[in-house]
Enzyme design. Structure first.
Site, PDB file in Angstrom:
ATOM      1  N   LYS A 204      10.601  21.218  41.916  1.00 51.69           N
ATOM      2  CA  LYS A 204       9.972  22.514  42.151  1.00 51.69           C
ATOM      3  C   LYS A 204      10.535  23.071  43.452  1.00 51.69           C
ATOM      4  O   LYS A 204      10.390  22.469  44.516  1.00 51.69           O
ATOM      5  CB  LYS A 204       8.468  22.355  42.242  1.00 51.69           C
ATOM      6  CG  LYS A 204       7.771  23.667  42.595  1.00 51.69           C
ATOM      7  CD  LYS A 204       6.277  23.555  42.496  1.00 51.69           C
ATOM      8  CE  LYS A 204       5.622  24.859  42.917  1.00 51.69           C
ATOM      9  NZ  LYS A 204       4.176  24.817  42.764  1.00 51.69           N
ATOM     10  N   LYS A 257      11.519  24.026  37.970  1.00 51.86           N
ATOM     11  CA  LYS A 257      10.840  25.293  38.208  1.00 51.86           C
ATOM     12  C   LYS A 257      11.397  25.943  39.465  1.00 51.86           C
ATOM     13  O   LYS A 257      11.550  25.234  40.471  1.00 51.86           O
ATOM     14  CB  LYS A 257       9.357  25.011  38.378  1.00 51.86           C
ATOM     15  CG  LYS A 257       8.516  26.209  38.701  1.00 51.86           C
ATOM     16  CD  LYS A 257       7.128  25.776  39.035  1.00 51.86           C
ATOM     17  CE  LYS A 257       6.367  26.975  39.531  1.00 51.86           C
ATOM     18  NZ  LYS A 257       5.074  26.612  40.046  1.00 51.86           N
TER      19      LYS A 257
HETATM   20  C1  PBG Z   1       0.730  25.832  42.602  1.00 48.01           C
HETATM   21  C2  PBG Z   1       1.646  26.560  41.696  1.00 48.01           C
HETATM   22  C3  PBG Z   1       2.423  27.698  41.937  1.00 48.01           C
HETATM   23  C4  PBG Z   1       3.007  28.026  40.715  1.00 48.01           C
HETATM   24  C5  PBG Z   1       2.611  27.062  39.797  1.00 48.01           C
HETATM   25  N1  PBG Z   1       1.786  26.167  40.428  1.00 48.01           N
HETATM   26  C6  PBG Z   1       2.589  28.535  43.151  1.00 48.01           C
HETATM   27  C7  PBG Z   1       3.274  28.031  44.337  1.00 48.01           C
HETATM   28  O1  PBG Z   1       3.760  26.896  44.398  1.00 48.01           O
HETATM   29  O2  PBG Z   1       3.292  28.794  45.311  1.00 48.01           O
HETATM   30  C8  PBG Z   1       3.881  29.207  40.426  1.00 48.01           C
HETATM   31  C9  PBG Z   1       3.790  29.736  39.041  1.00 48.01           C
HETATM   32  C10 PBG Z   1       4.408  31.077  38.854  1.00 48.01           C
HETATM   33  O3  PBG Z   1       4.958  31.695  39.786  1.00 48.01           O
HETATM   34  O4  PBG Z   1       4.349  31.562  37.710  1.00 48.01           O
HETATM   35  N2  PBG Z   1       1.312  25.203  43.670  1.00 48.01           N
END
Ligand code: PBG
Length: 332
Positions: A204, A257
């Site tokens: 991520k 992601k």
């Molecule tokens: C929680 C999380 C996030 C997203 C998914 N889980 C936000 C982040 O990490 O700031 C992003 C999902 C999206 O942008 O569609 N940490």
């Protein structure tokens, strides 16, 4: 002599266009097909009942209460969507994300309501603290204002157990703390939840593409950014390292992601592991397409079909996307 040269010698032209000449032949030789059963629809859950509050930066997406989520699950099932990913937006936030491990929290209640309405729906729950902390970071802060890893993992474990107790099928930790997958797996097994899966947000990235989500989930960090825990977008080898750690710790599914700017990473992960690979088509990617199509600059349906195909071609088995329902309906 190479075959192509031989043909040229004989005066023959190689004609790849023959296989594109009609819809029938194009369909016959198509290499990639999107797996409809791998499409996962995210839902944003709030408290109350009868709530459907649109999110301005994500047209077509709303924050919904548990009862509306149950109704939405019925519609999704009708459209052919078989899995959903829950995000909770609690009424109360504090420094320790305590609403997250409330057995009657927003996600816990929605999961139960959805399972009652549509027992066969696969329910995944995003596991993170950023929607639940008053400072918007993904865990407990240390004296320097950085997220404290091990104390945060303890909170995640505690919350994961309440999700599993609420009939969640798949726990999806998205926090990027070290060692969390192993800690969650151990705790689930000790509690007898051996059938609950873990889909790890393994690679991520610290991405600007999450902008609209943070409005939707009210989780923008009050100060600083997430770069001490989420990955540097420049790193692909490190993604492989994160993925193998999560697999060693017991992940059932690994994720990359965001999606659009990271399909090379999806391909590398796909080629290096045997587990299912998920890709998350995130909020900023959704918002850009919605904005361009609202302006009449692009054909949304065709763009979405092209993207789902590209994610699949890159090697994703599972696609998490806000377009899931639309896509399934259009391609039914
Ligand atoms: C929680 C999380 C996030 C997203 C998914 N889980 C936000 C982040 O990490 O700031 C992003 C999902 C999206 O942008 O569609 N940490």
């Amino acid at each position: 002599m190479q075959l192509e040269e031989k043909k040229a010698d004989l005066g023959l032209v190689t004609r790849p266009r023959r296989l594109r000449a009609s819809a029938a032949i194009r369909d016959m030789v198509r290499e990639t097909r999107v797996n409809a059963a791998g499409l996962m629809q995210p839902l944003f859950i709030v408290s109350g009942s009868g709530v459907r509050a649109p999110i301005s930066s994500m047209p077509g997406v709303a924050r919904i209460s548990a009862d509306v989520a149950a109704q939405e699950a019925r519609e999704l099932a009708q459209a052919g969507i078989r899995s959903i990913l829950l995000f909770g937006i609690p009424d109360f936030k504090d420094a320790y994300a305590s609403s997250n491990y409330d057995p009657h929290g927003v996600v816990q209640r929605a999961a139960r309501a959805i399972k009652r309405a549509v027992p066969e729906m696969l329910v995944a729950a995003d596991l993170c603290n950023c929607e639940y902390t008053d400072h918007g970071h993904c865990g407990v802060l240390d004296a320097r204002g950085d997220v404290e890893n091990d104390a945060t993992v303890e909170l995640l474990v505690r919350t994961a157990l309440t999700y599993a107790d609420s009939e969640v099928d798949i726990i999806a930790p998205s926090d990027m703390m070290d060692g969390r997958v192993g800690a969650i797996r151990r705790a689930l097994d000790e509690a007898g939840h051996t059938r609950v899966s873990i889909m790890a947000y393994s690679a991520k990235y610290a991405s600007a593409f999450y902008g609209p989500f943070r409005e939707a989930a009210d989780s923008t960090p009050a100060f600083g950014d997430r770069r001490t825990y989420q990955m540097d977008p420049a790193n692909a080898r490190e993604a492989l390292r994160e993925v193998s750690l999560d697999i060693e710790e017991g992940a059932d599914i690994v994720m990359v992601k965001p999606a659009l700017a990271y399909l090379d990473v999806v391909r590398r992960v796909r080629d290096s592991v045997s587990l299912p690979v998920a890709v998350y088509n995130v909020s900023g990617e959704y918002a850009m397409i919605k904005a361009a199509s609202a302006n009449g600059w692009i054909d949304e349906g065709r763009i979405v079909d092209e993207l789902m195909t590209a994610f699949t071609r890159a090697g994703a088995d599972i696609i998490i996307t806000y377009f899931a329902k639309d896509y399934a309906r259009r391609n039914a």
